[in-house]
Design an enzyme around this catalytic site. Structure first.
Site, PDB file in Angstrom:
ATOM      1  N   LYS A 158       2.015   1.386  -8.959  1.00  8.85           N
ATOM      2  CA  LYS A 158       1.475   0.415  -8.350  1.00  8.85           C
ATOM      3  C   LYS A 158       0.467  -0.116  -9.077  1.00  8.85           C
ATOM      4  O   LYS A 158      -0.266   0.335  -9.802  1.00  8.85           O
ATOM      5  CB  LYS A 158       0.631   1.221  -7.117  1.00  8.85           C
ATOM      6  CG  LYS A 158       0.095   0.243  -6.316  1.00  8.85           C
ATOM      7  CD  LYS A 158      -0.763   0.714  -5.056  1.00  8.85           C
ATOM      8  CE  LYS A 158      -1.628  -0.137  -4.411  1.00  8.85           C
ATOM      9  NZ  LYS A 158      -2.332   0.437  -3.130  1.00  8.85           N
ATOM     10  N   ARG A 164      -5.508  -7.333   2.266  1.00  7.24           N
ATOM     11  CA  ARG A 164      -6.853  -7.015   2.421  1.00  7.24           C
ATOM     12  C   ARG A 164      -7.446  -7.692   3.268  1.00  7.24           C
ATOM     13  O   ARG A 164      -8.599  -7.136   3.905  1.00  7.24           O
ATOM     14  CB  ARG A 164      -7.506  -7.072   0.972  1.00  7.24           C
ATOM     15  CG  ARG A 164      -6.845  -6.286  -0.059  1.00  7.24           C
ATOM     16  CD  ARG A 164      -7.527  -5.979  -1.311  1.00  7.24           C
ATOM     17  NE  ARG A 164      -6.764  -5.381  -2.300  1.00  7.24           N
ATOM     18  CZ  ARG A 164      -6.875  -5.451  -3.854  1.00  7.24           C
ATOM     19  NH1 ARG A 164      -7.575  -6.172  -4.427  1.00  7.24           N
ATOM     20  NH2 ARG A 164      -6.381  -4.639  -4.421  1.00  7.24           N
ATOM     21  N   LYS A 204      -9.771  -2.779  -8.851  1.00  8.28           N
ATOM     22  CA  LYS A 204      -9.189  -1.586  -8.832  1.00  8.28           C
ATOM     23  C   LYS A 204      -8.189  -1.065 -10.144  1.00  8.28           C
ATOM     24  O   LYS A 204      -7.457  -0.293 -10.000  1.00  8.28           O
ATOM     25  CB  LYS A 204      -7.906  -1.675  -7.802  1.00  8.28           C
ATOM     26  CG  LYS A 204      -8.781  -1.884  -6.366  1.00  8.28           C
ATOM     27  CD  LYS A 204      -7.577  -1.542  -5.203  1.00  8.28           C
ATOM     28  CE  LYS A 204      -8.633  -1.710  -3.769  1.00  8.28           C
ATOM     29  NZ  LYS A 204      -7.676  -1.121  -2.754  1.00  8.28           N
ATOM     30  N   LYS A 206       5.368  -1.333  -6.822  1.00 14.23           N
ATOM     31  CA  LYS A 206       4.855  -2.065  -6.013  1.00 14.23           C
ATOM     32  C   LYS A 206       3.828  -3.119  -6.857  1.00 14.23           C
ATOM     33  O   LYS A 206       2.835  -2.374  -7.904  1.00 14.23           O
ATOM     34  CB  LYS A 206       3.905  -1.518  -4.878  1.00 14.23           C
ATOM     35  CG  LYS A 206       3.037  -2.165  -4.139  1.00 14.23           C
ATOM     36  CD  LYS A 206       2.137  -1.328  -3.251  1.00 14.23           C
ATOM     37  CE  LYS A 206       1.333  -2.058  -2.435  1.00 14.23           C
ATOM     38  NZ  LYS A 206       0.322  -1.339  -1.809  1.00 14.23           N
TER      39      LYS A 206
HETATM   40  C1  PBG Z   1      -4.208   0.439   0.102  1.00 15.96           C
HETATM   41  C2  PBG Z   1      -2.953  -0.351   0.136  1.00 15.96           C
HETATM   42  C3  PBG Z   1      -2.904  -1.693  -0.539  1.00 15.96           C
HETATM   43  C4  PBG Z   1      -1.503  -2.119   0.100  1.00 15.96           C
HETATM   44  C5  PBG Z   1      -0.999  -1.017   0.455  1.00 15.96           C
HETATM   45  N1  PBG Z   1      -1.883   0.101   0.635  1.00 15.96           N
HETATM   46  C6  PBG Z   1      -3.780  -2.645  -1.016  1.00 15.96           C
HETATM   47  C7  PBG Z   1      -4.630  -2.363  -2.358  1.00 15.96           C
HETATM   48  O1  PBG Z   1      -4.167  -1.282  -3.043  1.00 15.96           O
HETATM   49  O2  PBG Z   1      -5.568  -2.934  -2.414  1.00 15.96           O
HETATM   50  C8  PBG Z   1      -0.862  -3.582  -0.380  1.00 15.96           C
HETATM   51  C9  PBG Z   1       0.193  -3.668   0.507  1.00 15.96           C
HETATM   52  C10 PBG Z   1       0.432  -5.436   0.796  1.00 15.96           C
HETATM   53  O3  PBG Z   1      -0.155  -6.063  -0.049  1.00 15.96           O
HETATM   54  O4  PBG Z   1       1.352  -5.727   1.567  1.00 15.96           O
HETATM   55  N2  PBG Z   1      -4.340   1.442  -0.795  1.00 15.96           N
END
Ligand code: PBG
Length: 327
Positions: free
Chosen positions: A195, A205, A217, A248
């Site tokens: 990720k 968000r 992050k 992702k």
């Molecule tokens: C949180 C999380 C995120 C997404 C899935 N789980 C956002 C992030 O890491 O800030 C993003 C999913 C999306 O943008 O569709 N841990």
């Protein structure tokens, strides 16, 4: 004479169909959806056309429609009221919190659906980070302990897969151990293994009101310049007992999907995230291209790159399109 005439295989729709190298079906698609507290609520998300947050009483009608398209897998994300957020993210461990209640509701009304729950602290944390924040640092091992307990609560409620999206080190192993210890050896772990720290999460968000209050992050999510690092991450997750690993975002990371696919022998998922969905939707709304066709092209590309499963906000729409094509 011209021996090679590749166009012969593209001459008619029937021929093209017969030699297509990539297949996609509703079974490969997972629909992420958002839930919120309260009742009577369907709150449209401004940055994600066509996507809403649902209160629990309105959810069954929505999922009914989704299930009719042939979608059988869903991924649940909660919007938590600000009043319930704190720096310890304690609401994440509430056995009667929004996530466990939603899972129980779905399992009662739609027992055939497979449910993926998200394991990370950001929706519950007043800091908006996936882990606990101590003196500005995202602490790893304490966070992992909480995540493992969170996984058990989701398993207890009936989740089929818990999906750690937090990118802490060692979380898959810790979750697997605690799940097994508590009798949940049948509950799977679909790990967000690779990720990336990405701008493409912006609309998500907004949907959860979960943006970090300070900083970014980048100390836990990956650097978009790296691919070997992704292989290392998914290797560790697989060794710690993950049943599947995810890449992702998806569209800008097709090379990573391919590399991961060749590196592991467990299913590979890809998440076409909120920003990817938003870009395509808004461009289609502007008439820049045909919405259905660009949706289809983007999803086949992710599949062609090697994804077994695709998490996408287009899931129901794409399933409907596939049904129209092959009734
Ligand atoms: C949180 C999380 C995120 C997404 C899935 N789980 C956002 C992030 O890491 O800030 C993003 C999913 C999306 O943008 O569709 N841990």
């Amino acid at each position: 004479m011209n021996l090679e005439r590749p166009r012969r295989l593209r001459r008619t729709a029937t021929i093209r169909e017969s030699v297509a190298e990539t297949q996609l079906s509703a079974a490969n698609l997972v629909l992420p959806f958002f839930v919120t507290e309260g009742s009577g609520r369907e709150e449209a998300i401004a940055t994600m056309p066509g996507i809403s947050r649902w209160s629990l009483d309105r959810l069954p009608a929505y999922l009914e429609k989704v299930a009719k398209t042939g979608i059988r897998s869903v991924a649940l994300f909660p919007k938590i009221d600000d009043a319930k957020k704190d720096s310890t993210a304690k609401e994440a461990l509430n056995p009667d919190g929004l996530v466990p209640r939603t899972v129980r509701e779905i399992k009662t009304n739609f027992p055939e659906l497979a449910i993926y729950t998200d394991i990370a602290l950001d929706p519950f944390s007043s800091d908006g980070h996936d882990g606990l924040v101590h003196n500005g640092e995202i602490v790893n091992d304490l966070t992992v302990e909480i995540l493992a307990r969170m996984a058990v609560i989701h398993a207890e409620a009936g989740a089929d897969f818990v999906s750690p999206s937090d990118m802490m080190d060692g979380r898959v192993g810790a979750m697997r151990r605690l799940l097994d210890e508590r009798g949940y050896s049948n509950v799977g772990i679909m790990s967000y293994g690779a990720k990336y720290a990405s701008c493409f999460y912006g609309p998500f968000r907004d949907a959860l009101d979960s943006a970090p209050k300070a900083g970014d992050k980048k100390t836990y999510q990956m650097d978009f310049r790296n691919v070997k690092e992704a292989l290392r991450e998914v290797r560790l997750d697989a060794a710690e007992g993950a049943d599947g690993v995810m890449v992702k975002p998806a569209g800008a990371y097709l090379d990573v999907i391919r590399a991961v696919k060749e590196h592991v022998d467990i299913p590979v998922a890809a998440y076409q995230v909120s920003g990817e969905y938003a870009m395509l939707k808004f461009a289609a709304e502007k008439g820049i291209f045909a919405g259905e066709r660009v949706m289809e092209e983007s999803l086949y590309a992710i599949r062609r790159a090697g994804a077994d499963l695709i998490f996408t906000y287009f899931a129901a729409e794409m399933a409907e399109l596939l049904n129209r094509r092959q009734p």
